[in-house]
Design a protein around this motif. Structure first.
Motif, PDB file in Angstrom:
ATOM      1  N   ARG A 145      -1.448  -9.910   7.533  1.00 29.11           N
ATOM      2  CA  ARG A 145      -1.188  -8.476   7.792  1.00 29.11           C
ATOM      3  C   ARG A 145      -1.239  -7.665   6.502  1.00 29.11           C
ATOM      4  O   ARG A 145      -1.240  -6.444   6.513  1.00 29.11           O
ATOM      5  CB  ARG A 145       0.187  -8.299   8.434  1.00 29.11           C
ATOM      6  N   CYS A 146      -1.259  -8.332   5.360  1.00 29.25           N
ATOM      7  CA  CYS A 146      -1.225  -7.632   4.073  1.00 29.25           C
ATOM      8  C   CYS A 146      -2.621  -7.211   3.638  1.00 29.25           C
ATOM      9  O   CYS A 146      -3.274  -7.872   2.834  1.00 29.25           O
ATOM     10  CB  CYS A 146      -0.596  -8.511   2.998  1.00 29.25           C
ATOM     11  N   GLN A 278       1.774  -3.318   5.696  1.00 21.88           N
ATOM     12  CA  GLN A 278       2.622  -4.480   5.427  1.00 21.88           C
ATOM     13  C   GLN A 278       2.670  -4.851   3.941  1.00 21.88           C
ATOM     14  O   GLN A 278       3.705  -5.244   3.415  1.00 21.88           O
ATOM     15  CB  GLN A 278       2.106  -5.674   6.238  1.00 21.88           C
ATOM     16  N   ASP A 356       8.199  -1.911  10.421  1.00 20.70           N
ATOM     17  CA  ASP A 356       7.208  -2.689  11.155  1.00 20.70           C
ATOM     18  C   ASP A 356       6.031  -1.819  11.581  1.00 20.70           C
ATOM     19  O   ASP A 356       6.112  -0.593  11.619  1.00 20.70           O
ATOM     20  CB  ASP A 356       7.830  -3.462  12.338  1.00 20.70           C
TER      21      ASP A 356
END
Ligand SMILES: Cc1cc2nc3c(=O)[nH]c(=O)nc-3n(C[C@H](O)[C@H](O)[C@H](O)COP(=O)(O)OP(=O)(O)OC[C@H]3O[C@@H](n4cnc5c(N)ncnc54)[C@H](O)[C@@H]3O)c2cc1C
Length: 512
Positions: A145-146, A278, A356
């Motif tokens: 997600r990064c 993220q 989130d």
């Protein structure tokens, strides 16, 4: 071994090979390196194993420059020191921080980042950090997600941070130190005087004093002062029996160049389309690493600005960050200072909101918070007050000052971030009014990061610094300083990782 120094009779005398004064991050890091060696170590801690109000009050001081937090609230005066309430944000300084930058007067360290790298790596397990790897790509690989923002990396790039638990040195290292046969921990051992020999070329002893007037003398071959920046300055200046200006102060350098990190919200960003954020996210006690934005070295040079980062934190619903740092009136400033004291007195709990992806899509507002080094300024200064504490030692008189370069740097950074976000179609950035104004004014309360750096800076030339590249006080053969006070400049990174790395380096030098 451990002894409560209050149990010793008046006039007690102790001796050791190495005497370390102060059991905070720096002092404990040095002491731990000597466990199991033939060196007899005395670790003198002014506080007990827990907070005591009368001892904490020894830290009170006069604030005469820019408004600042109450001095007896920020640093903690007991075993483990200020790690009892630090936040755990860690990053190494950047290579550029160690260089002499023509556009930053008084910049330049006598050591390089490459020389400190092995000690940064050793400092990581001390602070319970992950691998000594601050490449953005490494952290991208750890979590799919990064993904990074599509930036022009000739202008802006990421600086990666890692987060300590945060490690409380008092609880983590107490047992190992107390059990070590060659280390003797003395609590309630407040050092009030560092005693030089007649020629003022070396230290003979330090004197400890109690509230009831009893004293104790500690002799050693080598001494390390690790009492935190302000208290190290206070001890050096107050130790003026043989050196009237104070120890290490032949050239009027002790106490000068105090520098904080300017940590304050300075703008708001609104993203034009959903992005995975993220990589930039932070959740207290959970996040292991995150990225903030910085101007590349080349951009810093071409704009003549200081080093800084910008954090992107989810903003409240209104999209308008609620700043605690922009109090308008002196009354509001005072209220804020008192509130800070109250919240610091309690254990630090995470205040960051959960971060989130779903929330971010629904709410594309981000508070932009800066962490900027301060330009080295000889007039930003710690001296002694005419008031004395309960042990008879003059209190700190603290005169924190900023320079035009500080404001110019912050405004340039935010203007560049805003232009880049606009140019690349990423979003809009709104700057705070005070940042836009052309004059050099700041909000009434400029927020520091509770980072005391400088004031006993490292320099090869005794006329320009207090310690040499080995952290030895110029002119004194056996007196060393540990802590962020030795930083000539503080970069954008919080100081503890670097001061622990320097403490480990100092331990190696002392063993040598
Ligand atoms: C609220 C807060 C949050 C922070 N968050 C971060 C962060 O996220 N990241 C980061 O890198 N840094 C952070 N810091 C800074 C960090 O806490 C300090 O950099 C670090 O603790 C400094 O270590 P030190 O050993 O130099 O001083 P300290 O940890 O303060 O230790 C000094 C020790 O010396 C003792 N002592 C003092 N005077 C005497 C004397 N005369 N005789 C005997 N003993 C004495 C004290 O009791 C204490 O135990 C934060 C600070 C605060 C206040």
């Amino acid at each position: 071994m451990h002894t409560d120094a209050l149990s010793l009779p008046d006039g007690a005398q102790l001796d050791a090979d190495l005497c370390i004064v102060g059991a905070g991050a720096a002092g404990i890091a040095v002491a731990m390196e000597f466990i199991g060696t033939p060196t007899r170590v005395l670790l003198l801690e002014g506080g007990g194993f827990d907070r005591e109000e009368a001892l904490q009050a020894l830290y009170r001081g006069e604030v005469v420059g820019r408004p600042y937090y109450p001095l007896d609230a920020t640093r903690l005066h007991y075993f483990g020191g200020t790690t009892g309430h630090w936040g755990g944000f860690c990053a190494p300084l950047d290579p550029i921080d160690f260089t002499t930058r023509a556009w930053v007067p008084h910049s330049g360290w006598p050591i390089t980042r490459a020389q400190l790298d092995p000690f940064y790596a050793r400092a990581h397990p001390v602070l319970d950090l992950g691998p000594f790897d601050y490449r953005r790509t490494y952290w991208e690989e750890q979590d799919p997600r990064c993904t990074p923002l599509p930036l022009d990396r000739t202008v802006l790039e990421e600086k990666v941070w890692q987060f300590s638990a945060p490690t409380r040195f008092g609880s983590k290292f107490r047992r190992a130190l107390v059990d070590a046969p060659n280390v003797h921990v003395y609590t309630h051992a407040n050092v009030v005087q560092v005693i030089a020999n007649e020629s003022v070329r070396a230290i003979d002893a330090v004197q400890v004093r109690h509230f009831d007037g009893r004293t104790m003398l500690v002799r050693a071959t080598q001494f390390v002062l690790a009492c935190s920046t302000m208290q190290n300055v206070r001890l050096l200046l107050a130790s003026n029996e043989r050196a009237t200006a104070g120890l290490g102060n032949a050239h009027d350098q002790v106490g000068r160049y105090f520098a904080e990190h300017l940590e304050m919200p300075a703008g708001t960003a609104v993203l034009t389309r959903p992005q995975s954020m993220q990589l930039y996210a932070y959740d207290f006690g959970i996040t292991k690493a995150r990225a903030e934005l910085r101007l590349t070295d080349a951009q810093q040079q071409s704009h003549g600005v200081l080093n800084a980062t910008v954090a992107l934190d989810p903003a409240p619903e209104t999209g308008n960050a609620l700043s605690t740092f922009e109090a308008e009136s002196p009354e509001e400033v005072e209220l804020y200072r008192r509130a800070t004291k109250d919240s610091l007195t309690a254990d630090m709990k995470g205040t960051a909101q959960r971060y989130d992806a779903a929330q971010v899509r629904a709410r594309p507002f981000f508070t932009l918070t800066t962490r900027q080094e301060q330009a080295p300024n000889p007039d930003s200064r710690i001296t002694l007050s005419s008031e004395r504490d309960a042990l008879g030692v003059p209190r700190v008189r603290f005169n924190w000052q900023l320079t035009p370069l500080d404001k110019h740097s912050m405004r340039t950074l935010y203007t560049r971030v805003g232009r880049e976000f606009g140019r690349l179609g990423l979003g809009r950035v709104q700057l705070r009014e005070w940042l836009l104004s052309d004059d050099l004014t700041w909000p009434p309360l400029v927020s520091g990061g509770w980072h005391d750096t400088g004031a006993t800076r490292m320099h090869d030339d005794p006329k320009q610094g207090v310690v040499d590249a080995d952290c030895r006080v110029h002119g004194l053969a056996n007196l060393y300083l540990a802590g962020a006070g030795v930083f000539p400049t503080a970069g954008s990174a919080n100081p503890t990782l670097t001061l622990v790395a320097l403490a480990l380096r100092l331990a190696d030098r002392l063993k040598g």
